[in-house]
Motif scaffolding. Sequence first.
Motif, PDB file in Angstrom:
ATOM      1  N   LEU A 153      63.326  22.969  -1.361  1.00 23.87           N
ATOM      2  CA  LEU A 153      64.923  22.635  -0.990  1.00 23.87           C
ATOM      3  C   LEU A 153      65.398  21.526  -2.092  1.00 23.87           C
ATOM      4  O   LEU A 153      66.625  21.229  -2.004  1.00 23.87           O
ATOM      5  N   PHE A 154      64.559  20.752  -2.316  1.00 22.58           N
ATOM      6  CA  PHE A 154      64.675  19.562  -3.416  1.00 22.58           C
ATOM      7  C   PHE A 154      63.525  19.762  -4.276  1.00 22.58           C
ATOM      8  O   PHE A 154      62.422  19.941  -4.250  1.00 22.58           O
ATOM      9  N   SER A 155      64.165  19.346  -5.503  1.00 23.72           N
ATOM     10  CA  SER A 155      63.187  19.339  -6.773  1.00 23.72           C
ATOM     11  C   SER A 155      63.222  17.857  -7.445  1.00 23.72           C
ATOM     12  O   SER A 155      64.248  17.399  -7.758  1.00 23.72           O
ATOM     13  N   LEU A 156      62.172  17.365  -7.184  1.00 32.21           N
ATOM     14  CA  LEU A 156      61.861  16.056  -7.669  1.00 32.21           C
ATOM     15  C   LEU A 156      60.625  15.959  -8.786  1.00 32.21           C
ATOM     16  O   LEU A 156      59.838  16.987  -8.948  1.00 32.21           O
ATOM     17  N   GLU A 157      60.746  15.094  -9.931  1.00 35.43           N
ATOM     18  CA  GLU A 157      59.822  15.030 -10.618  1.00 35.43           C
ATOM     19  C   GLU A 157      58.510  14.862 -10.184  1.00 35.43           C
ATOM     20  O   GLU A 157      57.266  15.007 -10.978  1.00 35.43           O
ATOM     21  N   THR A 158      58.137  14.077  -8.963  1.00 39.09           N
ATOM     22  CA  THR A 158      57.088  13.812  -8.538  1.00 39.09           C
ATOM     23  C   THR A 158      57.298  13.909  -6.930  1.00 39.09           C
ATOM     24  O   THR A 158      58.206  14.430  -6.427  1.00 39.09           O
ATOM     25  N   THR A 159      56.396  13.330  -6.134  1.00 32.81           N
ATOM     26  CA  THR A 159      56.375  13.727  -4.564  1.00 32.81           C
ATOM     27  C   THR A 159      57.328  12.617  -4.098  1.00 32.81           C
ATOM     28  O   THR A 159      57.534  11.466  -4.748  1.00 32.81           O
ATOM     29  N   PHE A 160      57.842  12.891  -2.902  1.00 41.35           N
ATOM     30  CA  PHE A 160      58.753  12.038  -2.251  1.00 41.35           C
ATOM     31  C   PHE A 160      58.066  10.855  -2.042  1.00 41.35           C
ATOM     32  O   PHE A 160      58.548   9.789  -2.322  1.00 41.35           O
ATOM     33  N   PRO A 161      56.885  10.864  -1.509  1.00 41.80           N
ATOM     34  CA  PRO A 161      56.334   9.562  -1.081  1.00 41.80           C
ATOM     35  C   PRO A 161      56.006   8.600  -2.477  1.00 41.80           C
ATOM     36  O   PRO A 161      55.929   7.497  -2.418  1.00 41.80           O
ATOM     37  N   THR A 215      57.093  17.459   2.985  1.00 45.99           N
ATOM     38  CA  THR A 215      56.716  18.536   3.773  1.00 45.99           C
ATOM     39  C   THR A 215      57.899  19.776   3.799  1.00 45.99           C
ATOM     40  O   THR A 215      57.822  20.991   3.720  1.00 45.99           O
ATOM     41  N   GLN A 216      59.137  19.202   4.490  1.00 44.58           N
ATOM     42  CA  GLN A 216      60.135  19.777   5.296  1.00 44.58           C
ATOM     43  C   GLN A 216      61.088  20.184   3.887  1.00 44.58           C
ATOM     44  O   GLN A 216      61.769  21.288   3.805  1.00 44.58           O
ATOM     45  N   PHE A 217      61.134  19.589   2.780  1.00 49.24           N
ATOM     46  CA  PHE A 217      62.068  19.767   1.752  1.00 49.24           C
ATOM     47  C   PHE A 217      61.662  19.851   0.532  1.00 49.24           C
ATOM     48  O   PHE A 217      61.863  20.960  -0.400  1.00 49.24           O
ATOM     49  N   VAL A 218      60.699  19.162   0.017  1.00 50.80           N
ATOM     50  CA  VAL A 218      60.137  19.309  -1.445  1.00 50.80           C
ATOM     51  C   VAL A 218      59.248  20.460  -1.302  1.00 50.80           C
ATOM     52  O   VAL A 218      59.438  21.032  -2.418  1.00 50.80           O
ATOM     53  N   GLU A 219      58.229  20.467  -0.485  1.00 53.07           N
ATOM     54  CA  GLU A 219      57.172  21.440  -0.651  1.00 53.07           C
ATOM     55  C   GLU A 219      57.852  22.877  -0.300  1.00 53.07           C
ATOM     56  O   GLU A 219      57.589  23.984  -0.464  1.00 53.07           O
ATOM     57  N   GLN A 220      59.008  22.975   0.345  1.00 48.42           N
ATOM     58  CA  GLN A 220      59.846  23.953   0.640  1.00 48.42           C
ATOM     59  C   GLN A 220      60.703  24.485  -0.458  1.00 48.42           C
ATOM     60  O   GLN A 220      61.466  25.427  -0.205  1.00 48.42           O
TER      61      GLN A 220
END
Length: 700
Positions: free
Chosen positions: A652-660, A645-650
């Motif tokens: 601030l971090f780019s990931l190929e999938t969700t963090f969970p 919620t705080q980093f990926v959706e904002q």
Amino acid sequence: MQSFRTELENPVVEQEIIDLEKKIRLFQEGKITDEKFRSLRLARGVYGQRQPGVQMVRIKLPFGKATFKQVIKISDVSDEYAIRNLHITTRQDIQIHFVSLDRTPELWAQLAEDDITLREACGNTVRNVTASPTAGIDPKEPFDVSPYAQAVFEFCLRNPICAEMGRKFKMSFSSSDDDTAFSYIHDLGFIPKVKIVDGQEERGFKVLLGGGLGSQPFLAHLVHEFLHEDQLIPFVESSLRVFDRYGERNNRNKARFKYLIQKLGIDEVLRLIAEERVANAVKSFPIDRDTISQPTPPDTSAIAHLSLDEDAEYLIWKSTNAFEQKQKGYYGVFVKISTGDLPTEKARALVAGLDGLVADEIRFTQNQGLLLKYATERSLPHIYQLLKKLELASAGFQSTSDVTTCPGTDTCNLGISNSTEMARVIETYIREFYADFVYNKELKIKISGCMNSCGQHGLAHLGFHGSSVKANGKVVPAAQVMIGGGTVGDGVGRVAERIIKVPTKRVLHVVDLVLSDYKKNVQEGENFHAYYDRQSKNYFYTLLKPLADLTTLSDDEYIDWGHQETFETAIGVGECAGVVIDLVATLIYEAEEKKGWAISAFEERKYADSIYHAYSTFVGCAKALLLDKGVNVSSQHAVIQEFQTQFVEQQLFSLETTFPELVLQINKNEPTPEFAENYLASLNIFFDAVYAYRNSVKVN
């Protein structure tokens, strides 16, 4: 402090001891914070005392088993580094006190020479795995649970899934349906069962989950009537994984497994446990039944004949402290140790005198005594005479006159009252005025110095825990009276009910009123539980209420047992519950250290360990960044969700999938070499991104 070196056969233990010495040095040089160092030493059995500048060292003895040689070694260590005393705990450990922190590495090295460990005896770890002391010789047991307790101990020791949990985790193995290891108050309790399938006997366990004492006792949930022996370790592993991920980590008062079950519900917790099976290192774990073998019985045929049949004290002792083993012709012998304190001089004399009279094995018991094995009819009188010479021949083991207690204010930071002296006074009183209760094993008295129940007052028939009350502008030492707890059997138990609080100097009056009322009003065929239920809680409140009257206090009642000065509460910061160690300043460093462990485990082909270390690194990094942002969450699962919620959706971090989805691959994949390699590669990418983010924040 001079640098310490050791040479041991086990290189893992050797490195741990050297690392402890290094960490002590760094701490003393101010390079490790106090909170961080506290967590390090607790996980190595080194515990702060009430007295400043000295430590209690807890020696971890799985299910209380020790050889004569090991008892001598522990005594030698206590003589050299502590105060020449062995304190037996209700978890079958040995504690030694007043140890200098500087000397703990060399102390550990000496113990390790005889295969004795301090590792994970304290802290947020799996504590000592306990078992019925009679396991292996119990006439009522379906089979010996000792090898199973040993297997669980070995599996959990140094295992990353349970090295840094939110709180401690306790397990027990009872030898029979009598449930003498108290399965119902453990995070995991096991009772042995057998069943016949296609004409073949199969072993398994009745399993209880989520019990606990402490200030808020919870009775465990029955989760398996019969769990096959091969599924024991997988179920333990899955349970620990769930507790590690979902357990509370901020509020340690709510961080035990029992509160997680209260929060999520038992059905959801069991679903999560089942979900974790995919990630288990093994799906079936056959237990080596020969890991723990019975000691060799002594040859007592040459011992001189000694008849004590006319000695009344001997006959009472024999009837209350000895029992026939399942091995025909042999006896188990219980030795009562007052308040669990055995001076090393007596320990040595005991071991020397027992040579040739019993087998070379001692089991330390949950009520702070000893169990000797393989005595014979011929050796029993000699054993009694030895014990009498050492002032250890008290009759009535596990009876009303055998009071269990924690150290209380003698050494514990959390102690409110002097529980040890209270226990001695009560035992003396019962022997003098209620001698017939030496035969009563259905009414047990237990005392704790505070509400945390290290003396197991919560499962006592008559229990006390330290407290205080105010009267005339002064603080008065008090005892909370608890009645009605105890074991029913086969996983069923009762929690004692709070009745009333009385000044501690009036506990003898409590004992007198309860025992005399019990003798007068108990009905034929009625045990203490039935008697208590019939009389009711209100009856005992009314019976004891006059003792709570503070208008009649004498000067002596402002002073605690064993003291001469006026009472005052001096409660420190307790460490028995472990500590919260996730400090913002050290989280990134800790994560990097765990990443190194993940890489090392992968190189050693310990793929399940590598995966779990990598998982812990993901969570540690995420928590560090969340704390940097002022977001504090209370479980690993919440960290994972909140980072999304705080980093990926904002963005601030780019990931190929969700963090969970990235992190929780751990419980959706087998711990194969391929998955371990891919998971570690994902971690390396994420870790680099974390460092890049931290550097950008610092610059801005």
